[in-house]
Design an enzyme around this catalytic site. Structure first.
Site, short mmCIF file in Angstrom:
data_model
loop_
_atom_site.label_atom_id
_atom_site.label_comp_id
_atom_site.label_asym_id
_atom_site.label_seq_id
_atom_site.Cartn_x
_atom_site.Cartn_y
_atom_site.Cartn_z
N SER A 32 64.41 49.98 22.43
CA SER A 32 64.41 49.00 21.84
C SER A 32 65.52 47.81 21.90
O SER A 32 65.58 47.71 23.24
CB SER A 32 64.31 49.35 20.12
OG SER A 32 63.73 48.21 19.61
N ASP A 52 52.31 47.96 19.73
CA ASP A 52 53.47 47.75 19.12
C ASP A 52 53.45 46.49 18.21
O ASP A 52 53.23 45.45 18.72
CB ASP A 52 54.46 47.55 20.33
CG ASP A 52 55.76 47.67 19.57
OD1 ASP A 52 56.13 47.56 18.26
OD2 ASP A 52 56.92 47.92 20.13
N HIS A 85 55.73 51.36 17.81
CA HIS A 85 57.24 50.96 18.25
C HIS A 85 58.04 52.33 18.40
O HIS A 85 58.38 52.87 17.02
CB HIS A 85 57.71 49.75 17.39
CG HIS A 85 59.15 49.43 17.80
ND1 HIS A 85 59.39 48.55 18.75
CD2 HIS A 85 60.58 49.74 17.40
CE1 HIS A 85 60.48 48.43 19.23
NE2 HIS A 85 61.36 48.68 18.51
#
Length: 443
Positions: free
Chosen positions: A226, A364, A395
């Site tokens: 991320s 996501d 995610h």
């Protein structure tokens, strides 16, 4: 002798007859109620099917890459690139549930790998920390290889998804160094009026330099999750020397451009505005836990935030508001636009020359579809880049499992290690071929 009351008797019979006739004349009323119930059940089932995305098929991930000897080797060596990713049947096709489970519980039955915490003093007085985990087995090429790992926003080595990945990597023969984002660990106090930001690579660079000095023979595998994906890609692209000794880089679920993402984060589509609020609330709590270090009692104290910034923080409901009032000021950016442009890895991706694996999930809810054009375009032009896009995973979820309960190890964990193994084998084969050619030339 008891007198009869014929008039009363007739009225009583008339009432009884009326009730019987009424019941006989409305036999379809229960059927109407049954129809309503069936319609309600059908509506609920439809909503469940839509929300859980049950009609979505399972398929191998979409791959975008250049046809090169390396890509062909990767396709042969990494079975997960060509096999179906099969999430848990009931809820695994919902990107929201995958994301929620990652956010709430991280992983299932997460292990507790043993590591040593290292402390590094930065030039501005900040104290960077990272955790070092030694391998518990030999890797596929029996050489010294270290994974340098950068977690997601406000995350650290104690997060369950990091622990699971580290444990699996150790068992596959990799040393792991995991950065703890500055200010993220509740047990570590800040020693300067600064904490982690979206694209600051200082702490990650300090950790990598420590590994290089302590283990000079070790090759590096760079991994970012991320926000960490943005940091590691920016780090590698900032300076060509940062890529020395790096075998490959893997980025999972990053958004590539904060400037483009800020518009989509304010939209209610896929509940991004709600996720934005939740992440902002969590970041706000972390900042407030360090308020005595970050906010100056005197405006003359350098680099510290003012009480006016604190009041704006209390009313912030989005990451953008926090970035504008707090985060950009740590590095002296005058505007939010400048902060997002300079801190994003978008302008550094073209400068990365080591093998680069970019992984996102099509469902996501945090990364808008428009942002995926960035890795797609890059992988279509650059031979060292492969873009992997499974249909499901949310995610940082990527849970696997049969029907309801997920497995401890995720598809993401397996893919990153499998890709690292393949790159290590590729580099070893290249080295052996080079040695053979040299010996042939000497003869």
């Amino acid at each position: 002798m008891i007198p009869e009351f014929p008039a009363f008797k007739n009225k009583w019979h008339t009432a009884q007859d009326f009730k019987m006739n009424s019941l006989m004349e409305t036999p379809e009323l229960p059927a109407v109620f049954d129809g309503v119930k069936l319609a309600a059940v059908a509506a609920v089932l439809y909503i469940i099917v839509r929300c859980l995305n049950l009609k979505s098929p399972t398929a191998p991930p979409d791959l975008i890459y250049q046809d090169t000897p390396l890509s062909r080797f990767l396709l042969k060596s990494c079975s997960l690139l060509t096999k179906e990713y099969i999430p848990p049947l009931i809820w695994g096709k919902s990107g929201h549930i995958q994301t929620a489970l990652y956010g709430k519980m991280g992983r299932v039955r997460s292990p507790h790998p043993y590591g040593l915490r290292k402390y590094l003093t930065m030039s501005d007085g900040a104290t960077a920390t990272f955790d070092l985990f030694e391998p518990v087995a030999e890797n596929c090429i029996r050489e010294d290889i270290t994974m340098v790992i950068c977690p997601g926003i406000a995350n650290h080595s104690e997060k369950q998804y990091i622990r699971t990945f580290v444990d699996y990597s150790q068992k596959n023969g990799y040393r792991c160094a995991v950065l703890n984002h500055l200010g993220a660990l509740p047990t570590i106090e800040l020693t300067s009026p600064r904490m982690f930001t979206y694209g600051c690579t200082w702490e990650f660079g300090a950790m990598v330099n420590y590994i290089r000095k302590t283990y000079p023979q070790s090759k590096l595998v760079v991994v970012g999750f991320s926000l960490g994906g943005n940091i590691v890609c920016k780090y590698l692209g900032e300076n060509q020397s940062n890529q020395e000794g790096v075998l490959c880089c893997v980025s999972v679920c990053q958004g590539y451009s904060a400037l483009r993402a800020q518009e989509t984060f304010m939209q209610w589509d896929q509940c991004r505005r709600f996720y934005n609020f939740l992440m902002a609330d969590n970041l706000k709590k972390i900042i407030l836990s360090h308020r005595h270090t970050l906010f100056a009692e005197s405006p003359k104290k350098p680099h510290s935030l003012l009480e006016s910034d604190l009041s704006r923080l209390h009313t912030a409901t989005s990451l953008m508001q926090i970035d504008d009032s707090i985060m950009r000021k740590f590095h002296g950016y005058s505007t939010l636009k400048e902060y997002y442009e300079q801190e994003s890895c978008l302008h550094y991706l073209q400068k990365i020359f080591v093998p680069l694996l970019l992984v996102n999930a099509a469902d996501d809810p945090l990364v808008h579809d428009s942002l995926l054009s960035i890795p797609k375009a890059l992988s279509e032009k650059r031979e060292n880049v492969m873009f992997v896009l499974p249909l499901h995973g949310g995610h940082l979820g990527f849970f696997e499992g049969a029907v309801l309960f997920p497995e401890p190890l995720t598809w993401m964990d397996k893919l990153v290690v499998q890709y690292a193994n393949a790159i290590c084998q590729w580099e070893k084969n290249k080295s052996q071929c080079s040695d053979t050619e040299q010996s042939s030339g000497q003869e």
